[in-house]
Write an enzyme that holds these catalytic residues in place. Structure first.
Site, PDB file in Angstrom:
ATOM      1  N   ASN A 208     -16.791 -29.806 -55.775  1.00 42.04           N
ATOM      2  CA  ASN A 208     -17.106 -30.847 -55.611  1.00 42.04           C
ATOM      3  C   ASN A 208     -18.155 -30.707 -54.556  1.00 42.04           C
ATOM      4  O   ASN A 208     -18.641 -29.413 -54.239  1.00 42.04           O
ATOM      5  CB  ASN A 208     -16.114 -31.722 -54.828  1.00 42.04           C
ATOM      6  CG  ASN A 208     -15.322 -30.963 -53.684  1.00 42.04           C
ATOM      7  OD1 ASN A 208     -15.655 -29.874 -53.033  1.00 42.04           O
ATOM      8  ND2 ASN A 208     -14.087 -31.382 -53.370  1.00 42.04           N
ATOM      9  N   GLU A 321     -28.263 -29.746 -69.054  1.00 43.08           N
ATOM     10  CA  GLU A 321     -27.208 -28.573 -68.988  1.00 43.08           C
ATOM     11  C   GLU A 321     -26.590 -28.385 -70.525  1.00 43.08           C
ATOM     12  O   GLU A 321     -26.745 -27.274 -70.857  1.00 43.08           O
ATOM     13  CB  GLU A 321     -25.809 -29.303 -68.249  1.00 43.08           C
ATOM     14  CG  GLU A 321     -24.927 -28.284 -68.041  1.00 43.08           C
ATOM     15  CD  GLU A 321     -23.587 -28.814 -67.476  1.00 43.08           C
ATOM     16  OE1 GLU A 321     -23.511 -30.147 -67.316  1.00 43.08           O
ATOM     17  OE2 GLU A 321     -22.558 -27.976 -67.053  1.00 43.08           O
ATOM     18  N   ASP A 355     -17.251 -26.620 -74.839  1.00 41.02           N
ATOM     19  CA  ASP A 355     -16.309 -26.312 -73.687  1.00 41.02           C
ATOM     20  C   ASP A 355     -15.183 -25.819 -73.769  1.00 41.02           C
ATOM     21  O   ASP A 355     -14.661 -25.384 -72.892  1.00 41.02           O
ATOM     22  CB  ASP A 355     -16.083 -28.109 -73.454  1.00 41.02           C
ATOM     23  CG  ASP A 355     -17.124 -28.997 -73.068  1.00 41.02           C
ATOM     24  OD1 ASP A 355     -18.170 -28.359 -72.843  1.00 41.02           O
ATOM     25  OD2 ASP A 355     -17.044 -30.336 -73.388  1.00 41.02           O
ATOM     26  N   HIS A 414     -45.681   7.592 -44.465  1.00 39.05           N
ATOM     27  CA  HIS A 414     -45.460   7.524 -45.921  1.00 39.05           C
ATOM     28  C   HIS A 414     -46.113   8.836 -46.465  1.00 39.05           C
ATOM     29  O   HIS A 414     -45.619   9.535 -47.344  1.00 39.05           O
ATOM     30  CB  HIS A 414     -45.696   6.290 -46.621  1.00 39.05           C
ATOM     31  CG  HIS A 414     -44.794   5.199 -46.355  1.00 39.05           C
ATOM     32  ND1 HIS A 414     -44.625   4.491 -45.119  1.00 39.05           N
ATOM     33  CD2 HIS A 414     -43.975   4.530 -47.164  1.00 39.05           C
ATOM     34  CE1 HIS A 414     -43.763   3.596 -45.235  1.00 39.05           C
ATOM     35  NE2 HIS A 414     -43.316   3.507 -46.433  1.00 39.05           N
TER      36      HIS A 414
END
Lengths: 427, 427
Positions: A208, A321, A355, A414
Site C-alpha cells: 500500500n 503493466e 497471475d 592517476h
C-alpha cells in the site's frame, strides 16, 4: 458505466493520463522507520499491535505455526501450488546469467562475475485477499538467483496468525524466514535489521501507500524493485473478439482495487459498445462487484482507434503493466510491442493465466514505467562485479596511453600511478 | 597524516563507517525541477547563466562547434580515445543479452524479450577536470544496448563552450545530441523534456550534490543508474607489496575530491608504516596536492589485520567502489570477493588502468552499495518484456487450476476470466 472515447477526437491527456493516487504519508513513514531503526523488535511489535490489531510475543513464524498451517491446506490446493511453482521455476531458470571472461590479448584477463545478494526481503501484502501467488512469484526468483537467506514479511491477522495459504506458498517457494509484520515498519526492519529480522540487501514486492513510501525512503540503503502503483490492464482487441471474454478480463483487473485501471483499445466501435454492455451485465455477478464498479466507472476507458496499427501505438505510449493482444495472429505484432510489463497473446490468454500459473512473473512495472522497467526477475537478486588483471608487460604496453589520458583530464596522480610500476625497478 | 588502525583493537564503526557528506539541497532542487518543467529551455538558459556564468542562445551544441572542437584535439589523443573506446566496446559487447523463448509444451509459447529504452540521458560533470573518459564509459554501453537517441548533457564554461576533449569523446562514443547544461536543471530537462531536450527514459552518470538530489527526485518518472557518493578505493595488499606503488594508487583516488576516500587494508604493520611514509613523500609532488592532503587526512585509513583472509573479509564488508588486490596469486582469492564494484587483480593493475583504458566500466557503485548494485553496463539501457501465448486447448487444460487458485485468493473475477473461454461456445 465505462467511457468510450474516439482517439483523435478527445485530448491526448484524456487518453494517456493515469489516475495517480496521492496519499502523503512521508512524515508518518519517516517516523515509523526511525522508531524501528532505533528500537528494533520492540517498535515492530508495537506497530503490529497498533496497525494490525495483533498482540505478538515474537515477530517470527515458528516451525509449529508452519506445521499447523500446512494441515489446513487441501492436497488439491497444495498440488496447484506445486504446479505453479514448477512453471515459475522453469521460466525464471532461463533468466540465470553466466559470468564471462575475456582473455584474447597476452597477459590481459578481464571479466564480469554475477553474484547473488546476501539476503533478500520479500513483502507480501495482507488484507482481504491472501496473495499466496505473490509469495511464489517473488520468492522463487530469489532462490533461483542463489540468495542464501530469503526473508518474507507479511502482516498477521488480528489473531496474530499468518494466512495458511501464504505459509504454504512460502514453504513451497523456499522462504528461509517469515516475519509477521506489515506496512512501513516491515520495510524498515528489512532495510535496517532488528533483533529478529536480518538486514537485507534488496527489498521487493507490492504494498500500500505506506509500503511504497517506505521503499522510497530506504532506497539507497538497500536496493528496491520498484515503487508499485495501482494494477492495470490494457486489452488491445480487434472487432472479431468476443465481448464477454474481454469484459471478464477487464473485470479481473478492476476487482483488485478501486484505483485499479482497465482499458480497452480497439479498432471497432461496435465491439466497444458491446464490451460496455457486457461490463454492465457482468459487474453485478462479481463477489467484489462494489470495488469493480468504482474502478470501471472512475478509471475504466474504451478507446476506439482507426486501425490496429494505431491501437498498438496507443498501447506502447500507455506502456501498461498487463497487455492483452486479442487478434488472430498475435505474433505478427510482437515486434511492434515495445513497452509493456507482461504481454498476453491471442484470444485464449487471459491475464489471470499469468497471475497464477503460466510461469512468467506477475510483479510488473506499473504507471508507464514499463518504458524503462522490467518484470521482477532473477536479475533483481544478483549484482555484477568486474575484474581486471594485467601482467607487468601488458601494463607496460599501455601505461603511457593511460597516463596521457589522465593528464588530459588534469589528474596527474592517476598518470603517476599508471607509470610508476614500469618506470621503476620491479617490486 | 593517514591513520593506522589495528583491526580488532578499534571499534567496528571506526573501520567500517564512511564519511557521508550531507548537503541539504532538497528544496532548491525541487524548485529548479519545477521551473524547468514549467518553462523548459527558458529556465534552462537562465540557470546556466546563473550557475555556470554562460549566456547562451541555444542549449544545444551545433555541428560547427563540434567541428571546431575536433580541430583542437591532437591526432595522438584522438588515437587514445579510439583505443579506449574499442576496449570499452569489446568488454560491454559481452553484456548483450539474448531474448529467450520456451516452447516445450503443446500450444504453449512463453518468453522474454530484451528491448532498449527509447532514449537515454548521460550526465557528465563539468568543473576543473574534463571527464572525457566518463563520456566514453557512459555513452558506449547505451549505444551497444541499441538506444536510438543518446542525449549527453554537461555544463559549459563561462565562454559558453564545452571542453573540446568532452566533445571529441562524445563524437567517438556516438552521442546523438549534446546539451549545454549542468546541475539539477540538466537532470530536470532529461526527465521531463524541454523544447530542445527530448524527454529520456533513463538518466545515468555522476555529479555533485545537486545532480544526485535531482536524480533522487525524478526517480520513478524516469529510471536512474544510482545515487553516486564520493569516489573510493580500497587497496588490499600483502607485506610483499611495493609501498611506493600502493601510495601512488591511494593518491590517484585521493586527488579526485576532498571527500574521496582511500583505504589500505593489509596483514603487515611494516607495510602499513611504509605506505604512510610514502604518502607523505608523494603528496607534495602532486598537482592536486591540496585536495589529496585533505582527503588522505580526513578519510584515509590504513587497517592492519592478522591475515589475508581477514583482509578480504574487511573488504567485503566495506564493499568498496574500487578494490585492488595486491598479492601474488590474486585469482586464488577471486571467489572470496563478493562485494566490490570493480576489482583490480595483482601487483600490476593500478585502478587508473580501469579508469581509462582497460574496458570495464568506471561508473561504479559507491558507499557500500556494491552489496546490491552493479557497475554501469548495457543492462542499464534495456528492459525486459515477458510474453505468453496459449492455444484454446492449452488454456482448457489449466483453466480449472487457475480458477481454483484465484478463488483461494478471493478473486472470483480472475477465476471467471480463466474459465469463461472454455465454458462457453467457441468465439
Amino acid at each position: 458505466m465505462i467511457r468510450i472515447m474516439k482517439y483523435g477526437e478527445v485530448s491526448n491527456d484524456e487518453i494517456f493520463d493515469r489516475a495517480m493516487p496521492t496519499v502523503n504519508v512521508t512524515d508518518k513513514v519517516a517516523e515509523i522507520i526511525r522508531s524501528v531503526r532505533e528500537r528494533g523488535d520492540e517498535a515492530l511489535l508495537e506497530y503490529t499491535e497498533k496497525y494490525d490489531g495483533a498482540k505478538l510475543e515474537s515477530v517470527l513464524v515458528t516451525p509449529e505455526e508452519m506445521e499447523e498451517a500446512l494441515t489446513q491446506i487441501t492436497p488439491e490446493f497444495m498440488a496447484i501450488l506445486e504446479k505453479a511453482a514448477a512453471n515459475i521455476r522453469k521460466f525464471h531458470s532461463r533468466q540465470v546469467r553466466n559470468s564471462f571472461i575475456i582473455n584474447d590479448e597476452p597477459g590481459v584477463v578481464m571479466g564480469q562475475k554475477v553474484i547473488p545478494v546476501d539476503r533478500a526481503g520479500i513483502y507480501v501484502p495482507g488484507g482481504t485477499a491472501p496473495l499466496s501467488s505473490t509469495v511464489l512469484m517473488d520468492v522463487i526468483p530469489a532462490k533461483i538467483a542463489g540468495v542464501k537467506e530469503v526473508v518474507l514479511t507479511t502482516p498477521p491477522g488480528k489473531d496474530g496468525k499468518i494466512n495458511a495459504a501464504i505459509l504454504a506458498a512460502a514453504k513451497v517457494a523456499g522462504a528461509d524466514r517469515i516475519v509477521k509484520a506489515g506496512g512501513a515498519q516491515a520495510i524498515a526492519a528489512l532495510a535496517y535489521g532488528t533483533e529478529s529480522v536480518p538486514k537485507t540487501d534488496k527489498i521487493v514486492g507490492p504494498g500500500n501507500a505506506f509500503v511504497a513510501e517506505a521503499k522510497r525512503q530506504v532506497y539507497g540503503v538497500v536496493s528496491i524493485d520498484m515503487i508499485a502503483g495501482p494494477s492495470e490492464i490494457l486489452v488491445a482487441a480487434d472487432g472479431k473478439s468476443n465481448p464477454a471474454y474481454l469484459a471478464a478480463d477487464l473485470l479481473s483487473q478492476a476487482e483488485h482495487d478501486k484505483v485499479a485501471s482497465a482499458v480497452l483499445v480497439t479498432d471497432s466501435m461496435e465491439l466497444a459498445e458491446k464490451v460496455r454492455d457486457e461490463l454492465e451485465k457482468q459487474i453485478p455477478q462479481l463477489d467484489r462487484a462494489e470495488i469493480a464498479r468504482i474502478s470501471i466507472d472512475n478509471n475504466g476507458k474504451i478507446i476506439v482507434a482507426d486501425d490496429l496499427r494505431t491501437v498498438i501505438d496507443i498501447a506502447n505510449e500507455i506502456a501498461p503493466e498487463h497487455l492483452e493482444l486479442c487478434v488472430d495472429n498475435p505474433f505478427d505484432w510482437l515486434d511492434s510491442i515495445r513497452h509493456a510489463g507482461s504481454v498476453f497473446l491471442g484470444r485464449n490468454c487471459p491475464e489471470a493465466l499469468g497471475d497464477y500459473l503460466a510461469g512468467p512473473n506477475h510483479t510488473l512495472p506499473t504507471q508507464g514505467t514499463a518504458k524503462f522497467s522490467s518484470p521482477l526477475s532473477v536479475d533483481d537478486f544478483v549484482k555484477k562485479t568486474q575484474y581486471t588483471y594485467f601482467t607487468r608487460d601488458a601494463l607496460a604496453a599501455v601505461a603511457e596511453d593511460v597516463a596521457a589520458f589522465a593528464r588530459m583530464e588534469g589528474l596527474t596522480g592517476h598518470a603517476r600511478s599508471a607509470v610508476i610500476r614500469t618506470m621503476e625497478s620491479e617490486a
